[in-house]
Design a protein around this motif. Structure first.
Motif, PDB file in Angstrom:
ATOM      1  N   GLY A   1      -6.005  -2.491  -6.003  1.00 28.70           N
ATOM      2  CA  GLY A   1      -6.235  -3.586  -4.894  1.00 28.70           C
ATOM      3  C   GLY A   1      -7.726  -3.964  -5.013  1.00 28.70           C
ATOM      4  O   GLY A   1      -8.594  -3.734  -5.916  1.00 28.70           O
ATOM      5  N   THR A   2      -7.933  -4.836  -3.976  1.00 26.95           N
ATOM      6  CA  THR A   2      -9.350  -5.337  -3.850  1.00 26.95           C
ATOM      7  C   THR A   2     -10.345  -4.412  -2.697  1.00 26.95           C
ATOM      8  O   THR A   2     -11.403  -4.673  -2.781  1.00 26.95           O
ATOM      9  CB  THR A   2      -9.323  -6.871  -3.277  1.00 26.95           C
ATOM     10  N   GLY A   3      -9.411  -4.027  -2.009  1.00 28.44           N
ATOM     11  CA  GLY A   3     -10.310  -3.008  -1.045  1.00 28.44           C
ATOM     12  C   GLY A   3     -10.535  -3.849   0.263  1.00 28.44           C
ATOM     13  O   GLY A   3     -11.242  -3.458   1.168  1.00 28.44           O
TER      14      GLY A   3
ATOM     15  N   GLY B   1      -7.403  -5.504   1.779  1.00 24.95           N
ATOM     16  CA  GLY B   1      -6.074  -5.816   2.391  1.00 24.95           C
ATOM     17  C   GLY B   1      -6.109  -5.377   3.957  1.00 24.95           C
ATOM     18  O   GLY B   1      -5.664  -6.161   4.787  1.00 24.95           O
ATOM     19  N   LEU B   2      -6.731  -4.067   4.132  1.00 25.56           N
ATOM     20  CA  LEU B   2      -6.708  -3.581   5.411  1.00 25.56           C
ATOM     21  C   LEU B   2      -7.700  -4.212   6.262  1.00 25.56           C
ATOM     22  O   LEU B   2      -7.096  -4.515   7.445  1.00 25.56           O
ATOM     23  CB  LEU B   2      -7.059  -1.906   5.410  1.00 25.56           C
TER      24      LEU B   2
ATOM     25  N   LYS C   1       2.358   1.824  -3.454  1.00 27.06           N
ATOM     26  CA  LYS C   1       1.349   2.239  -4.399  1.00 27.06           C
ATOM     27  C   LYS C   1       0.833   3.679  -4.151  1.00 27.06           C
ATOM     28  O   LYS C   1       0.561   4.309  -5.112  1.00 27.06           O
ATOM     29  CB  LYS C   1       0.047   1.606  -4.197  1.00 27.06           C
ATOM     30  N   PHE C   2       1.109   4.463  -2.794  1.00 28.82           N
ATOM     31  CA  PHE C   2       0.586   5.731  -2.679  1.00 28.82           C
ATOM     32  C   PHE C   2       1.570   6.584  -2.505  1.00 28.82           C
ATOM     33  O   PHE C   2       1.432   7.832  -2.094  1.00 28.82           O
ATOM     34  CB  PHE C   2      -0.653   5.737  -1.568  1.00 28.82           C
TER      35      PHE C   2
ATOM     36  N   ILE D   1     -11.386   3.175   5.352  1.00 28.94           N
ATOM     37  CA  ILE D   1     -10.436   2.334   4.745  1.00 28.94           C
ATOM     38  C   ILE D   1     -10.312   0.972   5.299  1.00 28.94           C
ATOM     39  O   ILE D   1      -9.799   0.106   4.768  1.00 28.94           O
ATOM     40  CB  ILE D   1      -9.308   3.027   4.529  1.00 28.94           C
TER      41      ILE D   1
ATOM     42  N   ILE E   1     -13.627  -1.085   0.902  1.00 28.99           N
ATOM     43  CA  ILE E   1     -13.503   0.406   0.506  1.00 28.99           C
ATOM     44  C   ILE E   1     -12.206   0.919  -0.031  1.00 28.99           C
ATOM     45  O   ILE E   1     -11.046   0.409   0.540  1.00 28.99           O
ATOM     46  CB  ILE E   1     -14.026   0.935   1.951  1.00 28.99           C
ATOM     47  N   GLN E   2     -12.028   1.584  -1.040  1.00 25.28           N
ATOM     48  CA  GLN E   2     -11.056   2.048  -1.626  1.00 25.28           C
ATOM     49  C   GLN E   2     -11.037   3.596  -1.637  1.00 25.28           C
ATOM     50  O   GLN E   2     -12.095   4.073  -2.073  1.00 25.28           O
ATOM     51  CB  GLN E   2     -10.870   1.478  -3.132  1.00 25.28           C
ATOM     52  N   GLY E   3      -9.807   4.190  -1.283  1.00 25.12           N
ATOM     53  CA  GLY E   3      -9.968   5.650  -1.223  1.00 25.12           C
ATOM     54  C   GLY E   3      -9.392   6.110  -2.413  1.00 25.12           C
ATOM     55  O   GLY E   3     -10.017   5.842  -3.559  1.00 25.12           O
ATOM     56  N   GLN E   4      -8.453   6.874  -2.417  1.00 25.60           N
ATOM     57  CA  GLN E   4      -7.979   7.500  -3.918  1.00 25.60           C
ATOM     58  C   GLN E   4      -7.227   6.637  -4.781  1.00 25.60           C
ATOM     59  O   GLN E   4      -7.139   5.404  -4.377  1.00 25.60           O
ATOM     60  CB  GLN E   4      -6.879   8.487  -3.668  1.00 25.60           C
TER      61      GLN E   4
ATOM     62  N   ASN F   1       0.691  -1.151   0.086  1.00 26.17           N
ATOM     63  CA  ASN F   1       0.168   0.004   0.104  1.00 26.17           C
ATOM     64  C   ASN F   1       0.841   1.160   0.019  1.00 26.17           C
ATOM     65  O   ASN F   1       0.662   2.101  -0.673  1.00 26.17           O
ATOM     66  CB  ASN F   1      -0.820   0.062   1.114  1.00 26.17           C
TER      67      ASN F   1
ATOM     68  N   ILE G   1      -3.959  10.429   3.679  1.00 28.27           N
ATOM     69  CA  ILE G   1      -5.186   9.826   3.660  1.00 28.27           C
ATOM     70  C   ILE G   1      -6.154  10.949   4.382  1.00 28.27           C
ATOM     71  O   ILE G   1      -5.948  11.467   5.316  1.00 28.27           O
ATOM     72  CB  ILE G   1      -5.688   8.728   4.290  1.00 28.27           C
TER      73      ILE G   1
ATOM     74  N   ASP H   1       5.052   6.434   5.560  1.00 26.42           N
ATOM     75  CA  ASP H   1       5.272   6.797   4.124  1.00 26.42           C
ATOM     76  C   ASP H   1       5.412   8.395   4.064  1.00 26.42           C
ATOM     77  O   ASP H   1       4.840   8.949   4.739  1.00 26.42           O
ATOM     78  CB  ASP H   1       4.705   5.879   3.027  1.00 26.42           C
TER      79      ASP H   1
HETATM   80  P1  ADP Z   1      -6.658  -1.638  -1.497  1.00 28.74           P
HETATM   81  O1  ADP Z   1      -5.418  -1.157  -1.294  1.00 28.74           O
HETATM   82  O2  ADP Z   1      -6.425  -3.195  -2.014  1.00 28.74           O
HETATM   83  O3  ADP Z   1      -7.478  -0.870  -2.283  1.00 28.74           O
HETATM   84  P2  ADP Z   1      -6.903  -1.820   1.264  1.00 28.74           P
HETATM   85  O4  ADP Z   1      -7.743  -2.041   2.113  1.00 28.74           O
HETATM   86  O5  ADP Z   1      -5.395  -2.321   1.461  1.00 28.74           O
HETATM   87  O6  ADP Z   1      -7.354  -1.832  -0.183  1.00 28.74           O
HETATM   88  O7  ADP Z   1      -6.562  -0.112   1.334  1.00 28.74           O
HETATM   89  C1  ADP Z   1      -7.810   0.594   1.316  1.00 28.74           C
HETATM   90  C2  ADP Z   1      -7.754   2.159   1.088  1.00 28.74           C
HETATM   91  O8  ADP Z   1      -6.978   2.674   2.005  1.00 28.74           O
HETATM   92  C3  ADP Z   1      -6.862   2.448  -0.349  1.00 28.74           C
HETATM   93  O9  ADP Z   1      -7.794   2.086  -1.542  1.00 28.74           O
HETATM   94  C4  ADP Z   1      -6.320   3.607  -0.154  1.00 28.74           C
HETATM   95  O10 ADP Z   1      -7.178   4.506  -0.615  1.00 28.74           O
HETATM   96  C5  ADP Z   1      -6.106   3.645   1.393  1.00 28.74           C
HETATM   97  N1  ADP Z   1      -4.673   3.408   1.681  1.00 28.74           N
HETATM   98  C6  ADP Z   1      -4.141   2.456   2.343  1.00 28.74           C
HETATM   99  N2  ADP Z   1      -2.938   2.600   2.375  1.00 28.74           N
HETATM  100  C7  ADP Z   1      -2.647   3.816   2.126  1.00 28.74           C
HETATM  101  C8  ADP Z   1      -1.304   4.695   2.034  1.00 28.74           C
HETATM  102  N3  ADP Z   1      -0.105   3.981   2.567  1.00 28.74           N
HETATM  103  N4  ADP Z   1      -1.230   5.921   1.638  1.00 28.74           N
HETATM  104  C9  ADP Z   1      -2.503   6.229   1.284  1.00 28.74           C
HETATM  105  N5  ADP Z   1      -3.817   5.696   1.192  1.00 28.74           N
HETATM  106  C10 ADP Z   1      -3.727   4.249   1.736  1.00 28.74           C
END
Ligand code: ADP
Length: 432
Positions: A388-390, A392-393, A334-335, A371, A376-379, A331, A363, A358
């Motif tokens: 991703g699949t939303g 992971g967290l 990715k961000f 999240i 639930i996926q953010g940006q 994650n 966020i 990071d």
């Molecule tokens: P995925 O990564 O598969 O979308 P996650 O459950 O891992 O699903 O994360 C959910 C959301 O949390 C991400 O879509 C993103 O918007 C936010 N996120 C997670 N980790 C970070 C990060 N390190 N920096 C910014 N946003 C994050």
């Protein structure tokens, strides 16, 4: 002889005096006014007692017979005065208490209180009146008397019963609902495992055949085409190649999603068997960093290790903790477009605190709770890595929760994110 109707109305004072033997002659005596005052006082007192809402009995403690009563006794028992005087007090009590009535009047303590019921034996069809009864033994002129005060507690009993009834009804409903939920949860887990199995099998074929087709095209078909002679055909070939790449990438994304859904369903249903063992933090942090280092190779982002020395052991499932770390690193990668991603571990009180820090997008406050919810996926990801699949967290949070720990985020838009989790350290564990 005077006719009855002509007689003057009787004077209640004179009647009373006659009743207690104060004849004409006594009236002249010096003690008369004092006696009359006392009698008035007694009458006022009696009238006051009669207005009390409790039933009051005076019982001869030796014979157990009712010698006097006042207060609300008659209305409580719905009976006449004569039917009560000189009757055994135990006649009012239910059978199981009446049996011990003799003991009641021989109590050694000063007062005794108990909840029971009263019913006059002459009205066996009436509902008994629930009462709170207080009994006190007093001695008067060498006669032992029991003063019994009984309070009608019908109202309290009624509300207690209705409360108990609603409590019981609620309990039945909660039990039914819990059973329903357990059934639904079981059905959901079964459904998910069937669906994911049914989806995974054909998906494996789709991805496998896409790979074979790409290989065959690259090895056999494309080289056989003369690129210079047929540019249109070449364009088509490139498009087919790209389409096959999409089939493969999407197939793999779908497989990851199915795996995550199944993993989370198992975690939520407590169907994951953890292999817990004492672990030095480096035992899960190092392998996770090694396998994630590839994510940073082609980028400008530094991947830093700030794991403190001499950290004590924690109890954990090594593979599941590596899964959490890899997810947090991926994650972060990715961000984050520039700067660094740092893995930190330190001892805070009786807990190991691990953080992945990071310098990426950060966020917004309003997303920092959601999240951790499923799907639930953010940006959008800042890199070209697949979205991703939303899940992971939520998976990470569940795993950490199952380790008696807590996972959370601290972040601000534009200022990077810090994902932290704690794990209890093993008491008197040796440092690494
Ligand atoms: P995925 O990564 O598969 O979308 P996650 O459950 O891992 O699903 O994360 C959910 C959301 O949390 C991400 O879509 C993103 O918007 C936010 N996120 C997670 N980790 C970070 C990060 N390190 N920096 C910014 N946003 C994050």
């Amino acid at each position: 002889m005077k006719r009855r109707a002509d007689r003057p109305a009787p004077d209640p004072g004179a009647e009373r005096e006659k009743l207690i033997g104060l004849g004409r002659r006594s009236i002249g005596k010096s003690y008369y006014p004092e006696l009359r005052n006392r009698l008035d006082e007694l009458e006022r007192f009696r009238a006051l007692l009669d207005r009390v809402s409790d039933a009051i009995f005076v019982v001869n403690a030796d014979t157990g017979l009712i010698v006097d009563f006042s207060g609300a006794t008659l209305s409580m028992l719905d009976c006449g005065r004569e039917s009560l005087l000189d009757m055994p007090f135990k006649g009012l009590l239910p059978e199981h208490i009446a049996r011990y009535a003799d003991n009641l009047f021989n109590i050694s303590t000063e007062t005794l209180s108990l909840e029971t019921e009263f019913r006059h034996p002459a009205t066996p069809d009436r509902l008994p009146v629930p009462v709170e009864m207080t009994l006190r033994i007093v001695e008067h002129r060498e006669v032992r008397q029991a003063i019994v005060v009984a309070r009608d507690i019908s109202e309290r009993k009624r509300s207690e019963e209705s409360m108990k009834k609603s409590h019981d009804e609620l309990e039945v409903r909660v039990r039914e609902r819990t059973r329903e939920l357990a059934r639904a949860n079981k059905a959901k887990t079964e459904f998910l495992s069937i669906v994911s199995h049914e989806l995974r099998t054909p998906l494996t074929s789709i991805i496998g055949f896409a790979k074979i087709i790409r290989k065959k095209l690259a090895e056999r078909v494309f080289p056989a085409v003369d690129r210079d002679r047929d540019p249109k055909l070449c364009k088509e070939m490139d498009r087919i190649g790209k389409n096959i790449d999409i089939i493969e990438a999407e197939g793999e994304r779908l497989t990851a999603l199915i795996n995550d859904v199944l993993d989370l369903a198992k975690l939520e249903a407590n169907k994951v068997e953890y292999r817990m063992e004492p672990l030095a933090p480096a035992e899960f942090l190092r392998p996770a960093m090694d396998s994630s280092s590839a994510l940073f190779q082609a980028s400008e982002v530094l991947f830093l290790n700030e794991v403190g020395p001499d950290l004590p052991q924690v109890m954990g499932d090594r593979h599941r903790l590596i899964q959490v770390m890899v997810n947090l690193f991926s994650n972060a990668a990715k961000f984050t477009r520039q700067g660094s991603v740092t893995c930190r571990a330190e001892l805070v009180g009786a807990h190991l605190r691990v953080s992945v820090v990071d310098t990426g997008a950060g966020i917004p406050q309003e997303q920092q709770t959601s999240i951790f919810d499923k799907f639930i996926q953010g940006q959008e990801s800042l890199t070209d890595r697949p979205t991703g699949t939303g899940l992971g967290l939520p998976i990470c949070r569940q795993i950490i929760k199952d380790h008696q720990g807590h996972l959370w985020v601290e972040s601000a838009p534009g200022q990077g994110s810090r994902f932290l989790f704690t794990l209890p350290v093993i008491a008197d564990a040796k440092p690494e």
